[in-house]
Write a protein that holds these residues in place. Sequence first.
Motif, PDB file in Angstrom:
ATOM      1  N   ALA A 161       0.838  -1.206   0.000  1.00 30.27           N
ATOM      2  CA  ALA A 161       0.000   0.000   0.000  1.00 30.27           C
ATOM      3  C   ALA A 161       0.873   1.255   0.000  1.00 30.27           C
ATOM      4  O   ALA A 161       0.648   2.187  -0.777  1.00 30.27           O
ATOM      5  CB  ALA A 161      -0.931  -0.013   1.212  1.00 30.27           C
ATOM      6  N   LYS A 162       1.886   1.270   0.882  1.00 35.09           N
ATOM      7  CA  LYS A 162       2.741   2.452   0.983  1.00 35.09           C
ATOM      8  C   LYS A 162       3.583   2.658  -0.272  1.00 35.09           C
ATOM      9  O   LYS A 162       3.950   3.777  -0.609  1.00 35.09           O
ATOM     10  CB  LYS A 162       3.677   2.329   2.201  1.00 35.09           C
ATOM     11  N   THR A 163       3.898   1.558  -0.977  1.00 32.46           N
ATOM     12  CA  THR A 163       4.804   1.665  -2.116  1.00 32.46           C
ATOM     13  C   THR A 163       4.072   1.913  -3.430  1.00 32.46           C
ATOM     14  O   THR A 163       4.533   2.671  -4.279  1.00 32.46           O
ATOM     15  CB  THR A 163       5.640   0.364  -2.236  1.00 32.46           C
ATOM     16  N   TYR A 164       2.927   1.286  -3.603  1.00 27.10           N
ATOM     17  CA  TYR A 164       2.298   1.310  -4.935  1.00 27.10           C
ATOM     18  C   TYR A 164       0.945   2.001  -4.999  1.00 27.10           C
ATOM     19  O   TYR A 164       0.438   2.241  -6.082  1.00 27.10           O
ATOM     20  CB  TYR A 164       2.124  -0.130  -5.455  1.00 27.10           C
ATOM     21  N   ASP A 165       0.316   2.271  -3.866  1.00 27.69           N
ATOM     22  CA  ASP A 165      -1.043   2.807  -3.916  1.00 27.69           C
ATOM     23  C   ASP A 165      -1.030   4.322  -4.051  1.00 27.69           C
ATOM     24  O   ASP A 165      -0.795   5.036  -3.077  1.00 27.69           O
ATOM     25  CB  ASP A 165      -1.802   2.388  -2.646  1.00 27.69           C
ATOM     26  N   ARG A 166      -1.299   4.816  -5.261  1.00 31.37           N
ATOM     27  CA  ARG A 166      -1.279   6.268  -5.471  1.00 31.37           C
ATOM     28  C   ARG A 166      -2.534   6.919  -4.909  1.00 31.37           C
ATOM     29  O   ARG A 166      -2.554   8.106  -4.627  1.00 31.37           O
ATOM     30  CB  ARG A 166      -1.144   6.572  -6.967  1.00 31.37           C
ATOM     31  N   SER A 167      -3.602   6.141  -4.760  1.00 34.14           N
ATOM     32  CA  SER A 167      -4.860   6.741  -4.264  1.00 34.14           C
ATOM     33  C   SER A 167      -4.757   7.078  -2.775  1.00 34.14           C
ATOM     34  O   SER A 167      -5.467   7.941  -2.280  1.00 34.14           O
ATOM     35  CB  SER A 167      -6.017   5.763  -4.475  1.00 34.14           C
ATOM     36  N   GLY A 168      -3.877   6.391  -2.078  1.00 36.03           N
ATOM     37  CA  GLY A 168      -3.737   6.624  -0.642  1.00 36.03           C
ATOM     38  C   GLY A 168      -4.923   6.138   0.163  1.00 36.03           C
ATOM     39  O   GLY A 168      -5.065   6.474   1.341  1.00 36.03           O
ATOM     40  N   ALA A 169      -5.796   5.331  -0.455  1.00 32.73           N
ATOM     41  CA  ALA A 169      -7.011   4.906   0.243  1.00 32.73           C
ATOM     42  C   ALA A 169      -6.826   3.587   0.982  1.00 32.73           C
ATOM     43  O   ALA A 169      -7.524   3.316   1.954  1.00 32.73           O
ATOM     44  CB  ALA A 169      -8.158   4.770  -0.758  1.00 32.73           C
ATOM     45  N   TRP A 170      -5.880   2.775   0.528  1.00 29.34           N
ATOM     46  CA  TRP A 170      -5.771   1.416   1.091  1.00 29.34           C
ATOM     47  C   TRP A 170      -5.128   1.417   2.470  1.00 29.34           C
ATOM     48  O   TRP A 170      -5.304   0.487   3.237  1.00 29.34           O
ATOM     49  CB  TRP A 170      -4.992   0.509   0.131  1.00 29.34           C
ATOM     50  N   TRP A 171      -4.341   2.455   2.756  1.00 34.94           N
ATOM     51  CA  TRP A 171      -3.789   2.641   4.102  1.00 34.94           C
ATOM     52  C   TRP A 171      -4.042   4.099   4.449  1.00 34.94           C
ATOM     53  O   TRP A 171      -3.602   4.998   3.730  1.00 34.94           O
ATOM     54  CB  TRP A 171      -2.289   2.311   4.139  1.00 34.94           C
ATOM     55  N   PRO A 172      -4.753   4.379   5.566  1.00 36.21           N
ATOM     56  CA  PRO A 172      -5.140   5.770   5.869  1.00 36.21           C
ATOM     57  C   PRO A 172      -3.914   6.668   6.068  1.00 36.21           C
ATOM     58  O   PRO A 172      -2.872   6.183   6.503  1.00 36.21           O
ATOM     59  CB  PRO A 172      -5.914   5.632   7.187  1.00 36.21           C
ATOM     60  N   ASN A 173      -4.077   7.954   5.778  1.00 32.44           N
ATOM     61  CA  ASN A 173      -2.897   8.829   5.843  1.00 32.44           C
ATOM     62  C   ASN A 173      -2.518   9.154   7.288  1.00 32.44           C
ATOM     63  O   ASN A 173      -3.270   8.931   8.238  1.00 32.44           O
ATOM     64  CB  ASN A 173      -3.098  10.085   4.994  1.00 32.44           C
ATOM     65  N   ASN A 174      -1.314   9.717   7.438  1.00 29.82           N
ATOM     66  CA  ASN A 174      -0.711   9.919   8.756  1.00 29.82           C
ATOM     67  C   ASN A 174      -1.468  10.899   9.643  1.00 29.82           C
ATOM     68  O   ASN A 174      -1.231  10.949  10.844  1.00 29.82           O
ATOM     69  CB  ASN A 174       0.723  10.417   8.598  1.00 29.82           C
ATOM     70  N   TYR A 175      -2.352  11.719   9.049  1.00 28.56           N
ATOM     71  CA  TYR A 175      -3.084  12.702   9.847  1.00 28.56           C
ATOM     72  C   TYR A 175      -4.280  12.072  10.550  1.00 28.56           C
ATOM     73  O   TYR A 175      -5.007  12.750  11.259  1.00 28.56           O
ATOM     74  CB  TYR A 175      -3.537  13.877   8.974  1.00 28.56           C
TER      75      TYR A 175
ATOM     76  N   ILE B 165     -14.934  -2.577   6.107  1.00 27.26           N
ATOM     77  CA  ILE B 165     -14.683  -2.824   7.520  1.00 27.26           C
ATOM     78  C   ILE B 165     -14.398  -1.545   8.304  1.00 27.26           C
ATOM     79  O   ILE B 165     -14.858  -1.383   9.431  1.00 27.26           O
ATOM     80  CB  ILE B 165     -13.527  -3.844   7.692  1.00 27.26           C
ATOM     81  N   THR B 166     -13.644  -0.617   7.690  1.00 29.10           N
ATOM     82  CA  THR B 166     -13.338   0.592   8.454  1.00 29.10           C
ATOM     83  C   THR B 166     -13.952   1.849   7.852  1.00 29.10           C
ATOM     84  O   THR B 166     -13.687   2.945   8.336  1.00 29.10           O
ATOM     85  CB  THR B 166     -11.809   0.814   8.602  1.00 29.10           C
ATOM     86  N   GLY B 167     -14.736   1.731   6.813  1.00 23.10           N
ATOM     87  CA  GLY B 167     -15.326   2.952   6.282  1.00 23.10           C
ATOM     88  C   GLY B 167     -15.988   2.766   4.936  1.00 23.10           C
ATOM     89  O   GLY B 167     -16.381   1.650   4.579  1.00 23.10           O
ATOM     90  N   VAL B 168     -16.100   3.867   4.193  1.00 26.18           N
ATOM     91  CA  VAL B 168     -16.788   3.800   2.908  1.00 26.18           C
ATOM     92  C   VAL B 168     -15.880   3.266   1.800  1.00 26.18           C
ATOM     93  O   VAL B 168     -16.354   2.870   0.739  1.00 26.18           O
ATOM     94  CB  VAL B 168     -17.349   5.177   2.474  1.00 26.18           C
ATOM     95  N   PHE B 169     -14.569   3.270   2.050  1.00 22.93           N
ATOM     96  CA  PHE B 169     -13.641   2.715   1.058  1.00 22.93           C
ATOM     97  C   PHE B 169     -12.960   1.474   1.624  1.00 22.93           C
ATOM     98  O   PHE B 169     -12.778   1.371   2.844  1.00 22.93           O
ATOM     99  CB  PHE B 169     -12.564   3.742   0.676  1.00 22.93           C
ATOM    100  N   PRO B 170     -12.565   0.557   0.756  1.00 18.74           N
ATOM    101  CA  PRO B 170     -11.840  -0.622   1.251  1.00 18.74           C
ATOM    102  C   PRO B 170     -10.415  -0.251   1.656  1.00 18.74           C
ATOM    103  O   PRO B 170      -9.820   0.663   1.075  1.00 18.74           O
ATOM    104  CB  PRO B 170     -11.833  -1.567   0.043  1.00 18.74           C
ATOM    105  N   THR B 171      -9.898  -0.954   2.639  1.00 20.40           N
ATOM    106  CA  THR B 171      -8.494  -0.802   3.029  1.00 20.40           C
ATOM    107  C   THR B 171      -7.836  -2.179   3.007  1.00 20.40           C
ATOM    108  O   THR B 171      -8.505  -3.190   2.736  1.00 20.40           O
ATOM    109  CB  THR B 171      -8.350  -0.239   4.458  1.00 20.40           C
ATOM    110  N   ILE B 172      -6.553  -2.203   3.365  1.00 14.96           N
ATOM    111  CA  ILE B 172      -5.872  -3.502   3.405  1.00 14.96           C
ATOM    112  C   ILE B 172      -6.493  -4.418   4.460  1.00 14.96           C
ATOM    113  O   ILE B 172      -6.352  -5.633   4.378  1.00 14.96           O
ATOM    114  CB  ILE B 172      -4.343  -3.353   3.627  1.00 14.96           C
TER     115      ILE B 172
END
Lengths: 288, 232
Positions: free
Chosen positions: B76-90, B156-163
């Motif tokens: 997720a951190k390396t290839y996911d440009r959408s930033g949706a699969w792992w939530p951002n640091n904020y 599981i954690t919201g409106v978008f899928p994550t890892i």
Amino acid sequence: MMNPVERAKQDWYPIGIVSDPRRPKRYATRVLGKDIVLETKEEGSLSVSCGDESWEITEAYDHIWTSPSQNPKPLFSIPEENERDRRFVPCGVVHVRCSPLRAVENFLDIAHFPFVHTDVLGSEPHTEVAPYKVNIDETKDEVIATKVKFFQPQAAKSANEGIVTEYIYRVPAPMTAILYKTCPNRDDVLDIISLFVQPIDEDNCAVWPWMALYDDESSMADMVEFQQLIFLQDRNILENQIPKRLPIDPKMEIPTRADLTSVAYRRWLKKSGALYGALIQPAEQSAE
Amino acid sequence: MEFTLYDYALSGNCYKVRLFASILGVNYEKISVEFHPAAEHKSETMLQISPAGTLPILTVGEMVLSETQAMLFWMAKTYDRSGAWWPNNYDPMAQAMVLQWLGFSGDLTATIGQARLNSLFQTPIDRAKVVKCSVTALRRLEAHLTEQSFEQKKFITGVFPTIADLACFPYVALSGDVGTDPGLEHDSYPAIRNWIYEIKSLPGFIPMPGIFEMHQLKDHEADPTIRQVPEG
């Protein structure tokens, strides 16, 4: 007619792979509803016991076979086992909650390829099963289907593109099916894929796929994985078939022309009384 | 090739990596390891690559990962440009929720995953106990997804899928492989069923044995002249 259990006792059943370093010294399993133990002695000799009884044992096609009968039928022959250029690949065992006969029948069916083995053994819209021939070889007492042709996107691990594969099927024993198919690398030989089925009981079986292939390139892991992948796709279907046992009466499951092999298989089972794992129609009830 | 995956086609954990790579459109080298019957993952050669003796193994240069959750995070951190699969640091709370359900995915492997191996290959386990824990895990997920649906959250954690969704998906979807024990079939879990449909609808979804694709209308099936309802 002999009762189904007595008839089933005359055959050989696979219970292990000869060269399996992980098999415990005393390996417990079940055959025809009986608990048995396969014992590997220090010097490497093998024996099978069922309580106080000792069962017959033999080795063939990389597998260990047993029979409860003191005088079993001879084990079927696969002459190609002597072709030393082939690679012989035991693929392990997979347990399935279905009748052993259902597992064999599914192996004989090609019409399901595009839907269950999508983009590997079949694909839409190439779903047509062209007419083929089925015979019962009276001398060998086998079901034989020939001239079975089907378009396959990836017929084997070694296939790089879709090919029209030709199949020959042999059912030399009620719980064994052998398939000869076009070898993607060579046009003068046929690859062999067999399904050896261990009847745990009438509703459960363990399936030991075995292959004898002309393939110099694929790794053993790749070839085993390919076969396991295909079989696990089938397992899902097999475990959801109702009834669990194989209906022998043609009125219970309506066959189509594509199911000729299955029809012949069921007839042959009925004729030879090999009905362990079969669903036998209760006597016809009157219409009123 | 971006990385190397030591893979076994029938493993739900290996499938998580294959599925995520397909969704992200990442090319990788796949090396098949004969988990069964040869137990190649326990061989000297494989133990030298990963002393954990498990599959999958993901390697990039010097890095060797043997934990599936770590692989999903790294991908997720390396290839996911959408930033949706792992939530951002904020959003540490969102990150914590993903980590929590990644942990739960480990419970699924230890319960449904183990019970499935027992069904397929007769690996020795306390089957009754493991099946009971499998059902408990499924019920817990069902309750959570039901609550999510009240807030219009499909994942599981919201409106978008994550890892976390991808980590939990395989063994939930494969629970039918285990057996007909009550509580393993999906019929009893409507929220899980809806969630499975959502994941199967993701662009880049790929199947594995035991997890089928949803049926898609082929061109010939979508022929409008066939679908026309006759008048009168």
